[in-house]
Design an enzyme around this catalytic site. Structure first.
Site, short mmCIF file in Angstrom:
data_model
loop_
_atom_site.label_atom_id
_atom_site.label_comp_id
_atom_site.label_asym_id
_atom_site.label_seq_id
_atom_site.Cartn_x
_atom_site.Cartn_y
_atom_site.Cartn_z
N GLU A 171 -5.04 -5.34 10.61
CA GLU A 171 -4.08 -4.26 10.80
C GLU A 171 -4.34 -3.58 12.14
O GLU A 171 -5.20 -2.70 12.23
CB GLU A 171 -4.18 -3.23 9.68
N SER A 225 3.59 -2.09 10.23
CA SER A 225 5.04 -1.95 10.35
C SER A 225 5.78 -3.24 10.01
O SER A 225 6.78 -3.59 10.64
CB SER A 225 5.43 -1.46 11.76
N GLU A 236 -7.01 4.08 8.17
CA GLU A 236 -6.87 5.52 7.98
C GLU A 236 -8.17 6.13 7.45
O GLU A 236 -8.52 7.25 7.81
CB GLU A 236 -5.69 5.80 7.04
N ASN A 239 0.85 -1.19 0.00
CA ASN A 239 0.00 0.00 0.00
C ASN A 239 0.89 1.24 0.00
O ASN A 239 1.49 1.58 1.02
CB ASN A 239 -0.91 -0.03 1.24
N HIS A 241 -9.58 0.52 5.07
CA HIS A 241 -8.29 0.76 5.75
C HIS A 241 -8.52 1.66 6.96
O HIS A 241 -9.36 2.55 6.95
CB HIS A 241 -7.30 1.41 4.78
N LYS A 262 -0.05 4.26 -0.28
CA LYS A 262 -0.74 5.39 0.34
C LYS A 262 -0.59 6.65 -0.51
O LYS A 262 -0.52 6.59 -1.73
CB LYS A 262 -0.26 5.57 1.79
N GLY A 316 2.55 2.35 10.81
CA GLY A 316 3.41 3.51 10.64
C GLY A 316 4.06 3.99 11.93
O GLY A 316 4.66 5.06 11.96
#
Length: 254
Positions: A166, A212, A98, A10, A96, A12, A172
């Site tokens: 996730e 990560s 985010e 991904n 996702h 992003k 991140g």
């Protein structure tokens, strides 16, 4: 039948034309296991989908990072599933963390998006995962099960679905769920699928880990029986992504 290892990248909201060309060049030159061993899908920003689609090696595939819940129309800034199909983009990432946190996408909204994308012929990487607060409160499985339930209620054919676990606290941040923590949630997710869908769906659906993932930790994670691959963020922009793809060999030999 064994579940084929799956590695998604991904990208992003990153990249320029030159940077994307450089990433694709690295991927094209990478010595990785055959498609019989690992399925590789990379997800660039929308504006680079045609470039990556036409220049990426044919044994790797391309995913969009999102798509709209309906057909096209008066939805400024959105991209429809039909447009992705028209561009011959086979995969899309939905739900996702985010988008769930920053854009307030609810479980039901994500479930509707998954169902619509599948109905239009796309394959879906559907993301679930808990925040640090939820994990510390002991509600990881409650949260993940609710997210998965909203998807499962709307999916009749799981053939084209990959579930990505996730943990939000590991995305991140450099923090990684330990292999034992990842295996625990993946195993419980598979148990949930068995109880709420069918034993066949539970045994064949790939559950991949994101948070990560790096060249340094991928092999140990890949060795866990219910970790069927990865959804990789930052490391997918770097040469170490090749090493992560190669971790499929660990699964093959285990």
């Amino acid at each position: 039948m064994a579940r084929k290892f799956f590695v998604g990248g991904n990208w992003k909201c990153n990249g320029t034309t030159e940077e994307v060309k450089k990433i694709v060049s690295t991927l094209n030159g990478g010595d990785v296991p055959s498609p019989d061993v690992v399925e590789v899908v990379v997800s660039p920003p929308f504006v680079f989908l045609p470039l990556v689609k036409t220049t990426l090696r044919p044994d790797f595939h391309v995913a969009a990072q999102n798509c709209w819940v309906k057909n096209g129309g008066a939805y400024t800034g959105e991209v429809s599933a039909e447009m992705l199909v028209n561009l011959d983009i086979p995969w899309v990432i939905l739900g996702h963390s985010e988008r769930r946190s920053l854009l307030k996408e609810s479980n039901d909204f994500v479930g509707d998006k998954v169902a619509y994308a599948l109905a239009k012929g796309l394959k879906v990487i559907a993301c679930v995962g808990e925040t640090l607060e939820q994990r510390e409160a002991g509600s990881t499985m409650e949260v993940v099960a609710a997210q998965t339930k909203a998807i499962a209620e709307r999916v009749t054919d799981w053939t084209n679905v990959v579930l990505a676990y996730e943990p939000v606290w590991a995305i991140g941040t450099g923090k990684v769920a330990t292999p034992a923590q990842a295996q625990e949630v993946h195993s419980e997710l598979r148990d949930w699928l068995q109880a709420n869908t069918s034993p066949e769906i539970a045994s064949t659906t790939r559950i991949i880990y994101g948070g990560s993932v790096s060249g340094g930790n991928c092999k140990e994670l890949a060795a866990k029986p219910d970790v069927d691959g990865f959804l990789v963020g930052g490391a997918s922009l770097k040469p170490e992504f090749i090493d992560i793809i190669k971790s499929a060999e660990v699964k093959k030999s285990s």
